[in-house]
Design a protein around this motif. Structure first.
Motif, PDB file in Angstrom:
ATOM      1  N   VAL A   4      45.218 -30.561  77.041  1.00 44.51           N
ATOM      2  CA  VAL A   4      43.909 -30.556  77.697  1.00 44.51           C
ATOM      3  C   VAL A   4      42.821 -30.961  76.700  1.00 44.51           C
ATOM      4  O   VAL A   4      41.930 -31.755  77.015  1.00 44.51           O
ATOM      5  CB  VAL A   4      43.608 -29.174  78.316  1.00 44.51           C
ATOM      6  CG1 VAL A   4      42.166 -29.106  78.830  1.00 44.51           C
ATOM      7  CG2 VAL A   4      44.589 -28.872  79.452  1.00 44.51           C
ATOM      8  N   ILE A   5      42.900 -30.429  75.480  1.00 41.60           N
ATOM      9  CA  ILE A   5      41.930 -30.789  74.435  1.00 41.60           C
ATOM     10  C   ILE A   5      42.051 -32.277  74.103  1.00 41.60           C
ATOM     11  O   ILE A   5      41.047 -32.989  73.964  1.00 41.60           O
ATOM     12  CB  ILE A   5      42.153 -29.943  73.167  1.00 41.60           C
ATOM     13  CG1 ILE A   5      42.020 -28.449  73.472  1.00 41.60           C
ATOM     14  CG2 ILE A   5      41.179 -30.362  72.070  1.00 41.60           C
ATOM     15  CD1 ILE A   5      40.654 -28.028  73.943  1.00 41.60           C
ATOM     16  N   THR A   6      43.286 -32.754  73.983  1.00 40.43           N
ATOM     17  CA  THR A   6      43.505 -34.175  73.700  1.00 40.43           C
ATOM     18  C   THR A   6      42.924 -35.046  74.810  1.00 40.43           C
ATOM     19  O   THR A   6      42.253 -36.048  74.546  1.00 40.43           O
ATOM     20  CB  THR A   6      45.008 -34.463  73.550  1.00 40.43           C
ATOM     21  OG1 THR A   6      45.529 -33.685  72.467  1.00 40.43           O
ATOM     22  CG2 THR A   6      45.267 -35.940  73.272  1.00 40.43           C
ATOM     23  N   ALA A   7      43.172 -34.657  76.057  1.00 38.83           N
ATOM     24  CA  ALA A   7      42.655 -35.426  77.195  1.00 38.83           C
ATOM     25  C   ALA A   7      41.126 -35.431  77.204  1.00 38.83           C
ATOM     26  O   ALA A   7      40.496 -36.448  77.526  1.00 38.83           O
ATOM     27  CB  ALA A   7      43.186 -34.845  78.501  1.00 38.83           C
ATOM     28  N   ALA A   8      40.519 -34.309  76.835  1.00 46.59           N
ATOM     29  CA  ALA A   8      39.057 -34.236  76.773  1.00 46.59           C
ATOM     30  C   ALA A   8      38.516 -35.208  75.729  1.00 46.59           C
ATOM     31  O   ALA A   8      37.483 -35.855  75.938  1.00 46.59           O
ATOM     32  CB  ALA A   8      38.618 -32.806  76.459  1.00 46.59           C
ATOM     33  N   CYS A   9      39.207 -35.327  74.611  1.00 40.07           N
ATOM     34  CA  CYS A   9      38.808 -36.279  73.574  1.00 40.07           C
ATOM     35  C   CYS A   9      38.991 -37.721  74.057  1.00 40.07           C
ATOM     36  O   CYS A   9      38.162 -38.593  73.758  1.00 40.07           O
ATOM     37  CB  CYS A   9      39.613 -36.047  72.302  1.00 40.07           C
ATOM     38  SG  CYS A   9      39.227 -34.505  71.444  1.00 40.07           S
ATOM     39  N   VAL A  10      40.053 -37.972  74.794  1.00 40.06           N
ATOM     40  CA  VAL A  10      40.310 -39.323  75.310  1.00 40.06           C
ATOM     41  C   VAL A  10      39.141 -39.812  76.156  1.00 40.06           C
ATOM     42  O   VAL A  10      38.625 -40.925  75.961  1.00 40.06           O
ATOM     43  CB  VAL A  10      41.609 -39.351  76.152  1.00 40.06           C
ATOM     44  CG1 VAL A  10      41.690 -40.624  76.997  1.00 40.06           C
ATOM     45  CG2 VAL A  10      42.828 -39.259  75.245  1.00 40.06           C
ATOM     46  N   VAL A  11      38.703 -38.981  77.104  1.00 43.00           N
ATOM     47  CA  VAL A  11      37.648 -39.453  78.013  1.00 43.00           C
ATOM     48  C   VAL A  11      36.309 -39.584  77.289  1.00 43.00           C
ATOM     49  O   VAL A  11      35.528 -40.498  77.577  1.00 43.00           O
ATOM     50  CB  VAL A  11      37.512 -38.541  79.246  1.00 43.00           C
ATOM     51  CG1 VAL A  11      38.795 -38.589  80.075  1.00 43.00           C
ATOM     52  CG2 VAL A  11      37.155 -37.113  78.886  1.00 43.00           C
ATOM     53  N   GLU A  12      36.035 -38.697  76.322  1.00 46.98           N
ATOM     54  CA  GLU A  12      34.748 -38.807  75.622  1.00 46.98           C
ATOM     55  C   GLU A  12      34.736 -40.017  74.692  1.00 46.98           C
ATOM     56  O   GLU A  12      33.712 -40.708  74.591  1.00 46.98           O
ATOM     57  CB  GLU A  12      34.457 -37.537  74.832  1.00 46.98           C
ATOM     58  CG  GLU A  12      33.085 -37.509  74.163  1.00 46.98           C
ATOM     59  CD  GLU A  12      31.906 -37.556  75.139  1.00 46.98           C
ATOM     60  OE1 GLU A  12      30.758 -37.722  74.670  1.00 46.98           O
ATOM     61  OE2 GLU A  12      32.121 -37.429  76.373  1.00 46.98           O
ATOM     62  N   LEU A  13      35.837 -40.304  74.026  1.00 45.89           N
ATOM     63  CA  LEU A  13      35.897 -41.490  73.169  1.00 45.89           C
ATOM     64  C   LEU A  13      35.771 -42.765  74.000  1.00 45.89           C
ATOM     65  O   LEU A  13      35.105 -43.725  73.586  1.00 45.89           O
ATOM     66  CB  LEU A  13      37.200 -41.507  72.374  1.00 45.89           C
ATOM     67  CG  LEU A  13      37.321 -40.479  71.250  1.00 45.89           C
ATOM     68  CD1 LEU A  13      38.736 -40.490  70.666  1.00 45.89           C
ATOM     69  CD2 LEU A  13      36.288 -40.734  70.152  1.00 45.89           C
ATOM     70  N   THR A  14      36.401 -42.785  75.167  1.00 44.10           N
ATOM     71  CA  THR A  14      36.281 -43.948  76.051  1.00 44.10           C
ATOM     72  C   THR A  14      34.834 -44.125  76.491  1.00 44.10           C
ATOM     73  O   THR A  14      34.301 -45.245  76.498  1.00 44.10           O
ATOM     74  CB  THR A  14      37.189 -43.778  77.281  1.00 44.10           C
ATOM     75  OG1 THR A  14      38.549 -43.597  76.859  1.00 44.10           O
ATOM     76  CG2 THR A  14      37.111 -44.992  78.199  1.00 44.10           C
ATOM     77  N   HIS A  15      34.206 -43.025  76.851  1.00 38.86           N
ATOM     78  CA  HIS A  15      32.800 -43.079  77.259  1.00 38.86           C
ATOM     79  C   HIS A  15      31.906 -43.562  76.119  1.00 38.86           C
ATOM     80  O   HIS A  15      31.057 -44.446  76.305  1.00 38.86           O
ATOM     81  CB  HIS A  15      32.354 -41.689  77.724  1.00 38.86           C
ATOM     82  CG  HIS A  15      30.893 -41.574  77.999  1.00 38.86           C
ATOM     83  ND1 HIS A  15      30.246 -42.374  78.909  1.00 38.86           N
ATOM     84  CD2 HIS A  15      29.943 -40.756  77.465  1.00 38.86           C
ATOM     85  CE1 HIS A  15      28.962 -42.057  78.937  1.00 38.86           C
ATOM     86  NE2 HIS A  15      28.744 -41.093  78.070  1.00 38.86           N
ATOM     87  N   LEU A  16      32.096 -42.993  74.931  1.00 28.97           N
ATOM     88  CA  LEU A  16      31.290 -43.410  73.778  1.00 28.97           C
ATOM     89  C   LEU A  16      31.463 -44.903  73.499  1.00 28.97           C
ATOM     90  O   LEU A  16      30.487 -45.609  73.232  1.00 28.97           O
ATOM     91  CB  LEU A  16      31.697 -42.601  72.540  1.00 28.97           C
ATOM     92  CG  LEU A  16      31.187 -41.164  72.455  1.00 28.97           C
ATOM     93  CD1 LEU A  16      31.884 -40.431  71.311  1.00 28.97           C
ATOM     94  CD2 LEU A  16      29.680 -41.122  72.261  1.00 28.97           C
ATOM     95  N   ALA A  17      32.690 -45.365  73.568  1.00 28.01           N
ATOM     96  CA  ALA A  17      32.952 -46.787  73.323  1.00 28.01           C
ATOM     97  C   ALA A  17      32.182 -47.660  74.312  1.00 28.01           C
ATOM     98  O   ALA A  17      31.585 -48.678  73.942  1.00 28.01           O
ATOM     99  CB  ALA A  17      34.449 -47.066  73.435  1.00 28.01           C
ATOM    100  N   SER A  18      32.172 -47.236  75.577  1.00 28.24           N
ATOM    101  CA  SER A  18      31.483 -48.032  76.602  1.00 28.24           C
ATOM    102  C   SER A  18      29.979 -48.063  76.357  1.00 28.24           C
ATOM    103  O   SER A  18      29.315 -49.047  76.684  1.00 28.24           O
ATOM    104  CB  SER A  18      31.794 -47.488  78.000  1.00 28.24           C
ATOM    105  OG  SER A  18      31.141 -46.244  78.225  1.00 28.24           O
ATOM    106  N   LEU A  19      29.421 -47.004  75.757  1.00 27.22           N
ATOM    107  CA  LEU A  19      27.986 -46.969  75.479  1.00 27.22           C
ATOM    108  C   LEU A  19      27.599 -48.012  74.442  1.00 27.22           C
ATOM    109  O   LEU A  19      26.538 -48.645  74.551  1.00 27.22           O
ATOM    110  CB  LEU A  19      27.561 -45.579  74.996  1.00 27.22           C
ATOM    111  CG  LEU A  19      27.723 -44.420  75.981  1.00 27.22           C
ATOM    112  CD1 LEU A  19      27.155 -43.132  75.377  1.00 27.22           C
ATOM    113  CD2 LEU A  19      27.052 -44.724  77.312  1.00 27.22           C
ATOM    114  N   TYR A  20      28.440 -48.187  73.429  1.00 28.10           N
ATOM    115  CA  TYR A  20      28.161 -49.208  72.408  1.00 28.10           C
ATOM    116  C   TYR A  20      28.093 -50.586  73.051  1.00 28.10           C
ATOM    117  O   TYR A  20      27.212 -51.395  72.743  1.00 28.10           O
ATOM    118  CB  TYR A  20      29.237 -49.185  71.326  1.00 28.10           C
ATOM    119  CG  TYR A  20      29.076 -48.069  70.317  1.00 28.10           C
ATOM    120  CD1 TYR A  20      28.470 -48.295  69.083  1.00 28.10           C
ATOM    121  CD2 TYR A  20      29.538 -46.786  70.573  1.00 28.10           C
ATOM    122  CE1 TYR A  20      28.331 -47.272  68.145  1.00 28.10           C
ATOM    123  CE2 TYR A  20      29.409 -45.755  69.657  1.00 28.10           C
ATOM    124  CZ  TYR A  20      28.801 -46.007  68.444  1.00 28.10           C
ATOM    125  OH  TYR A  20      28.657 -44.986  67.514  1.00 28.10           O
TER     126      TYR A  20
END
Length: 325
Positions: free
Chosen positions: A69-85
């Motif tokens: 669950v922690i890993t999955a939470a990191c996956v979605v936040e990293l994907t989101h951060l990448a899209s912001l750049y």
């Protein structure tokens, strides 16, 4: 997200701290400059709605404290951060989360490549979650990019502009928030019925979240929103309030309609358009639409028993709606 149950709130706070700690490690590179660039937006703050939704959706399952669950939470936040750049390069934005955007602080090349770096880190983590997670992430990324591309293409004369834009938003934003809810339910051990319901809930809430951002982009100043107001308006990107205003047949809207159909790169014209749009009934119509979508999302939560988890998810949908009012 207001959580009225103290035990649930305590668990979410503890696990979000674990997510934050893990994210700090995941954006670290062997090259100090890459670490600095990749950490830039994460350290600027943010709502962390996506990882928080992963953690909350996991509470609907039998083992919400799973490391996956922690890993999955990191996956979605990293994907989101990448899209912001990447978003900031496309929008030529100067501000993000109240700080300089990466493209403003460095340049477009650094911003694009940093986004690519974060996407790759997200992919590495997804692989740890198994083949099904990789498939879900790939499908999500496809929808996200399709939404971004569709946003650059005007609807054809036969298309409904609002339907076209809602399809864009569902891809750009709804897809990843839907996956956040799906990952939480799946890796928290929820039943397939609950997983599907929460995925649909996340899709609707995610779309409403972006639509409320559309309203805030018009209604708020940079101090409140942490972003340059009216960025989409200046770039000629139609958003919910603009599309609703453009449907007006009122005689007194002639000047606004003229402005919305013109080049708003000029500061004076941009300010005039913002002022007229802020006072237009379309703003109220847009807010009412977002509230209705939030109610639709809440109706899907009947698969969950009454209790603090369902209440928190309902509160989550309400926050999405009220942040635009």
């Amino acid at each position: 997200m207001p959580v009225t149950d103290d035990a649930l709130a305590g668990r979410l706070v503890e696990r979000m701290q674990a997510v934050e700690h893990a994210l700090t490690g995941h954006v670290r590179s062997r090259a100090p400059f890459v670490t600095s660039a990749a950490s830039h937006l994460m350290e600027a703050g943010g709502k962390r709605f996506r990882p928080l939704l992963v953690l909350l959706a996991a509470e609907a399952g039998s083992h919400p404290d799973s490391d996956d669950v922690i890993t999955a939470a990191c996956v979605v936040e990293l994907t989101h951060l990448a899209s912001l750049y990447h978003d900031d390069v496309m929008d030529e934005a100067a501000l993000r989360r109240g700080a300089e955007s990466a493209n403003a602080r460095w340049d477009n090349h650094v911003a694009i490549l940093t986004g690519d770096f974060l996407f790759s880190k997200s992919s590495e983590l997804t692989a740890e979650l198994g083949a099904n997670a990789v498939r879900i992430q790939a499908q999500t990324f496809t929808r996200l990019v399709e939404g971004q591309i569709q946003e650059t293409v005007k609807p054809s004369p036969d298309d409904d502009p609002l339907e076209h834009y809602l399809d864009v938003v569902a891809g750009k934003t709804g897809s990843l928030i839907a996956t956040s809810a799906r990952y939480g339910a799946r890796f928290g051990g929820a039943t397939p019925e609950v997983e599907e319901a929460l995925t649909a809930y996340g899709d609707i809430v995610g779309t409403a979240f972006q639509l409320s951002d559309d309203i805030l982009d018009i209604a708020s100043d940079s101090v409140e929103s942490g972003k340059t107001p009216g960025t989409d308006l200046r770039e000629g990107v139609p958003t919910l309030p603009v599309i609703m205003a453009q449907a007006s047949t009122r005689r007194e809207d002639a000047r606004l309609l003229q402005l919305l159909d013109s080049d708003l790169s000029d500061d004076g014209l941009h300010t005039e358009a913002l002022t007229l749009l802020r006072a237009h009934p379309a703003m109220g119509e847009a807010r009412a639409y977002v509230v209705a979508r939030a109610q639709e999302a809440k109706s899907l939560l009947t698969v969950l028993p009454d209790g603090p988890v369902r209440e928190a998810l309902e509160n989550f949908a309400d926050i999405v709606a009220t942040r635009s009012t």
